[in-house]
Enzyme design. Structure first.
Site, PDB file in Angstrom:
ATOM      1  N   ASP A   1     -13.178   0.987   5.763  1.00 29.41           N
ATOM      2  CA  ASP A   1     -12.113   1.593   4.964  1.00 29.41           C
ATOM      3  C   ASP A   1     -12.128   1.028   3.545  1.00 29.41           C
ATOM      4  O   ASP A   1     -12.078  -0.184   3.357  1.00 29.41           O
ATOM      5  CB  ASP A   1     -10.745   1.301   5.600  1.00 29.41           C
ATOM      6  CG  ASP A   1      -9.616   1.948   4.825  1.00 29.41           C
ATOM      7  OD1 ASP A   1      -9.355   3.142   5.059  1.00 29.41           O
ATOM      8  OD2 ASP A   1      -9.014   1.277   3.955  1.00 29.41           O
TER       9      ASP A   1
ATOM     10  N   TYR B   1      -9.917   0.263  -5.084  1.00 38.46           N
ATOM     11  CA  TYR B   1     -10.212  -1.119  -4.664  1.00 38.46           C
ATOM     12  C   TYR B   1     -11.334  -1.726  -5.507  1.00 38.46           C
ATOM     13  O   TYR B   1     -11.543  -2.937  -5.508  1.00 38.46           O
ATOM     14  CB  TYR B   1     -10.627  -1.195  -3.185  1.00 38.46           C
ATOM     15  CG  TYR B   1      -9.561  -0.815  -2.179  1.00 38.46           C
ATOM     16  CD1 TYR B   1      -8.246  -0.590  -2.550  1.00 38.46           C
ATOM     17  CD2 TYR B   1      -9.882  -0.687  -0.824  1.00 38.46           C
ATOM     18  CE1 TYR B   1      -7.288  -0.232  -1.615  1.00 38.46           C
ATOM     19  CE2 TYR B   1      -8.923  -0.335   0.112  1.00 38.46           C
ATOM     20  CZ  TYR B   1      -7.635  -0.106  -0.284  1.00 38.46           C
ATOM     21  OH  TYR B   1      -6.693   0.246   0.650  1.00 38.46           O
TER      22      TYR B   1
ATOM     23  N   LYS C   1     -10.436   6.819  -0.574  1.00 45.38           N
ATOM     24  CA  LYS C   1      -9.155   7.451  -0.954  1.00 45.38           C
ATOM     25  C   LYS C   1      -9.164   7.821  -2.432  1.00 45.38           C
ATOM     26  O   LYS C   1      -9.721   7.078  -3.257  1.00 45.38           O
ATOM     27  CB  LYS C   1      -7.995   6.470  -0.691  1.00 45.38           C
ATOM     28  CG  LYS C   1      -8.058   5.799   0.667  1.00 45.38           C
ATOM     29  CD  LYS C   1      -6.921   4.837   0.922  1.00 45.38           C
ATOM     30  CE  LYS C   1      -7.181   4.015   2.178  1.00 45.38           C
ATOM     31  NZ  LYS C   1      -7.870   2.749   1.967  1.00 45.38           N
TER      32      LYS C   1
ATOM     33  N   HIS D   1      -4.267   8.877  -1.329  1.00 38.69           N
ATOM     34  CA  HIS D   1      -3.907   7.450  -1.148  1.00 38.69           C
ATOM     35  C   HIS D   1      -2.406   7.237  -1.022  1.00 38.69           C
ATOM     36  O   HIS D   1      -1.947   6.358  -0.287  1.00 38.69           O
ATOM     37  CB  HIS D   1      -4.450   6.644  -2.333  1.00 38.69           C
ATOM     38  CG  HIS D   1      -4.603   5.188  -2.056  1.00 38.69           C
ATOM     39  ND1 HIS D   1      -5.609   4.423  -2.574  1.00 38.69           N
ATOM     40  CD2 HIS D   1      -3.890   4.334  -1.293  1.00 38.69           C
ATOM     41  CE1 HIS D   1      -5.502   3.190  -2.159  1.00 38.69           C
ATOM     42  NE2 HIS D   1      -4.455   3.107  -1.370  1.00 38.69           N
TER      43      HIS D   1
HETATM   44  N1  LIG Z   1      -3.576   3.010   2.272  1.00 38.59           N
HETATM   45  C1  LIG Z   1      -2.977   1.979   1.694  1.00 38.59           C
HETATM   46  O1  LIG Z   1      -2.101   2.122   0.809  1.00 38.59           O
HETATM   47  C2  LIG Z   1      -3.358   0.600   2.136  1.00 38.59           C
HETATM   48  C3  LIG Z   1      -2.537  -0.483   1.802  1.00 38.59           C
HETATM   49  C4  LIG Z   1      -2.903  -1.756   2.253  1.00 38.59           C
HETATM   50  C5  LIG Z   1      -4.047  -1.902   3.008  1.00 38.59           C
HETATM   51  N2  LIG Z   1      -4.861  -0.829   3.301  1.00 38.59           N
HETATM   52  C6  LIG Z   1      -6.110  -0.963   4.080  1.00 38.59           C
HETATM   53  O2  LIG Z   1      -5.829  -1.704   5.257  1.00 38.59           O
HETATM   54  C7  LIG Z   1      -6.651  -2.871   5.286  1.00 38.59           C
HETATM   55  C8  LIG Z   1      -5.959  -4.001   5.997  1.00 38.59           C
HETATM   56  O3  LIG Z   1      -4.732  -4.337   5.372  1.00 38.59           O
HETATM   57  P1  LIG Z   1      -4.530  -5.707   4.541  1.00 38.59           P
HETATM   58  O4  LIG Z   1      -5.796  -6.110   3.941  1.00 38.59           O
HETATM   59  O5  LIG Z   1      -3.340  -5.472   3.688  1.00 38.59           O
HETATM   60  O6  LIG Z   1      -4.014  -6.731   5.626  1.00 38.59           O
HETATM   61  P2  LIG Z   1      -4.489  -7.330   7.042  1.00 38.59           P
HETATM   62  O7  LIG Z   1      -5.738  -6.719   7.499  1.00 38.59           O
HETATM   63  O8  LIG Z   1      -3.280  -7.272   7.905  1.00 38.59           O
HETATM   64  O9  LIG Z   1      -4.719  -8.847   6.651  1.00 38.59           O
HETATM   65  C9  LIG Z   1      -5.829  -9.234   5.886  1.00 38.59           C
HETATM   66  C10 LIG Z   1      -5.696 -10.720   5.549  1.00 38.59           C
HETATM   67  O10 LIG Z   1      -5.696 -11.474   6.767  1.00 38.59           O
HETATM   68  C11 LIG Z   1      -6.704 -12.480   6.718  1.00 38.59           C
HETATM   69  N3  LIG Z   1      -7.340 -12.494   8.054  1.00 38.59           N
HETATM   70  C12 LIG Z   1      -8.156 -11.578   8.578  1.00 38.59           C
HETATM   71  N4  LIG Z   1      -8.505 -11.896   9.827  1.00 38.59           N
HETATM   72  C13 LIG Z   1      -7.903 -13.062  10.098  1.00 38.59           C
HETATM   73  C14 LIG Z   1      -7.897 -13.919  11.217  1.00 38.59           C
HETATM   74  N5  LIG Z   1      -8.576 -13.607  12.324  1.00 38.59           N
HETATM   75  N6  LIG Z   1      -7.163 -15.055  11.156  1.00 38.59           N
HETATM   76  C15 LIG Z   1      -6.466 -15.368  10.029  1.00 38.59           C
HETATM   77  N7  LIG Z   1      -6.436 -14.596   8.924  1.00 38.59           N
HETATM   78  C16 LIG Z   1      -7.143 -13.455   8.955  1.00 38.59           C
HETATM   79  C17 LIG Z   1      -7.682 -12.024   5.663  1.00 38.59           C
HETATM   80  O11 LIG Z   1      -8.241 -13.149   5.007  1.00 38.59           O
HETATM   81  P3  LIG Z   1      -9.859 -13.344   4.944  1.00 38.59           P
HETATM   82  O12 LIG Z   1     -10.405 -12.149   4.234  1.00 38.59           O
HETATM   83  O13 LIG Z   1      -9.990 -14.603   4.167  1.00 38.59           O
HETATM   84  O14 LIG Z   1     -10.306 -13.449   6.360  1.00 38.59           O
HETATM   85  C18 LIG Z   1      -6.823 -11.220   4.702  1.00 38.59           C
HETATM   86  O15 LIG Z   1      -6.278 -12.039   3.700  1.00 38.59           O
HETATM   87  C19 LIG Z   1      -6.908  -3.127   3.797  1.00 38.59           C
HETATM   88  O16 LIG Z   1      -7.934  -4.060   3.583  1.00 38.59           O
HETATM   89  C20 LIG Z   1      -7.194  -1.730   3.318  1.00 38.59           C
HETATM   90  O17 LIG Z   1      -8.490  -1.331   3.686  1.00 38.59           O
HETATM   91  C21 LIG Z   1      -4.511   0.420   2.888  1.00 38.59           C
END
Ligand SMILES: NC(=O)c1ccc[n+]([C@@H]2O[C@H](COP(=O)([O-])OP(=O)(O)OC[C@H]3O[C@@H](n4cnc5c(N)ncnc54)[C@H](OP(=O)(O)O)[C@@H]3O)[C@@H](O)[C@H]2O)c1
Length: 334
Positions: free
Chosen positions: A61, A66, A95, A128
């Site tokens: 994704d 980004y 997106k 998006h």
């Molecule tokens: N459509 C939208 O508006 C929108 C908005 C937000 C997000 N997204 C998408 O959704 C994805 C996921 O959301 P997100 O990035 O906000 O949050 P998330 O996946 O809930 O959390 C990611 C964070 O958690 C850490 N992490 C990952 N695995 C871990 C583990 N096993 N133990 C401890 N920490 C861990 C990562 O750090 P490290 O990288 O250092 O492991 C990163 O800082 C995004 O990357 C993006 O692709 C879309």
């Protein structure tokens, strides 16, 4: 028997779930676990996507805004050139940049993404956000330190352009992101090509049951972003980290799993796609190691009861640089 909401269609439902399980919307098949890449630089995502493909992830994704599509494109090229994977093996989501969410600019954002990714099509192209930003070729229009919204976003007119991207073969399927129930309904009411997906903030404390049920009833797959509560982002509101929740920790201990693995397994059993982001090969492998255990009814229901509703929203009621976007007529995440 797996505990899933009614209407969930998981291919091979009688077989154990695996990293290659998909949710279906019409003919579109979306791998149930993907790799998120928000806030990963080109260099970071090159390492992460390479490790993810090696670990068996087949769903990536990203988004135009980004700024990491080039890095992802380089890894995909390497895997395709080596013959280890074919294009059709990977489900790639990107997106439209909110700065380009107008009929005359959407295709430009798509073409930029395809060029950076080095692909002729994406598997899923998402609007998006229902809130468009003021148009700028690169970056955001900023006034007094705040991103400016485009107050005239027309969701229906934009959807017609999204449909044309399927007609032209640039997107295999199209969907939305951050759309609430009435916004999804508005699109469904007029769509010639239906949205296959709604990507929304969804995790332990924000389970969005009404939106999830509505989407399932209408054959729209829900994809959970920030599935582990986006622990490291500065934009996040000050809400308890779900990975420190005592119930999650207790269940994790019982299964010999980590809290994050329980959070992700919960979402899979809830019947949504999850896209945890990690730039660490070790952590992204751990995040995919969720298919060798199952939450019991009791455990699932305990986790289900931890939903805080809107109070659990991490990114709503925006302050800081996105504060002016709250004035947009389509803004609904207060
Ligand atoms: N459509 C939208 O508006 C929108 C908005 C937000 C997000 N997204 C998408 O959704 C994805 C996921 O959301 P997100 O990035 O906000 O949050 P998330 O996946 O809930 O959390 C990611 C964070 O958690 C850490 N992490 C990952 N695995 C871990 C583990 N096993 N133990 C401890 N920490 C861990 C990562 O750090 P490290 O990288 O250092 O492991 C990163 O800082 C995004 O990357 C993006 O692709 C879309």
């Amino acid at each position: 028997m797996l505990r899933l909401l009614p209407g969930v269609d998981i291919e091979g439902i009688m077989a154990p779930l695996s990293l290659s399980s998909v949710l279906k919307s019409g003919n579109m098949k979306m791998p149930i676990l993907g790799l998120g890449t928000w806030q990963g630089t080109n260099e970071e995502v090159e390492i992460a996507v390479d490790a993810a493909l090696a670990a068996g992830y087949r769903h990536i994704d990203t988004a135009n805004c980004y700024g990491n599509e080039e890095g992802i494109g380089r890894v995909l090229k390497k895997w395709f050139d080596s013959g280890k994977l074919k294009r059709e093996d990977v489900f790639l989501v990107t997106k439209c940049n909110p700065t380009h969410f107008r009929p005359e600019h959407i295709e430009k954002s798509m073409d930029q993404s395809l060029q950076k990714l080095g692909l002729s099509y994406v598997d899923l192209y998402l609007a998006h956000n229902p809130v468009g930003f003021a148009y700028k070729e690169d970056g955001f229009v900023i006034v007094d330190g705040k991103v400016q919204p485009d107050m005239n976003t027309d969701l229906v007119a934009n959807w017609k352009v999204m449909e044309s991207l399927v007609d032209k073969g640039k997107a295999k399927s199209i969907g939305v992101s951050n759309f609430n129930l009435s916004q999804v309904k508005r699109i469904l009411d007029v769509a010639r090509i239906k949205p296959t997906n709604n990507q929304v903030e969804l995790y332990l404390y924000l389970q969005q049951p009404e939106l999830v049920q509505f989407c399932k009833d209408n054959d729209v797959i829900v994809c959970a972003y920030s599935p582990i509560g986006s622990p490291n982002t500065a934009f996040r509101k000050n809400i308890q980290h779900p990975m420190t929740d005592p119930v999650v920790l207790e269940i994790a201990k019982k299964h010999g799993k980590t809290a994050v693995q329980v959070l992700l397994r919960f979402l899979i059993q809830y019947g949504v796609v999850a896209i945890p982001k990690s730039s660490s090969p070790e952590r992204l492998r751990q995040n995919a190691d969720i298919f060798d255990f199952e939450l019991s009814d009791e455990e699932f229901n305990r986790l289900k009861s931890l939903d805080k509703g809107p109070a659990g929203r991490l990114f709503g009621g925006t302050t800081g640089i996105f504060e002016d976007c709250v004035k947009h007529p389509e803004y609904s995440l207060l």
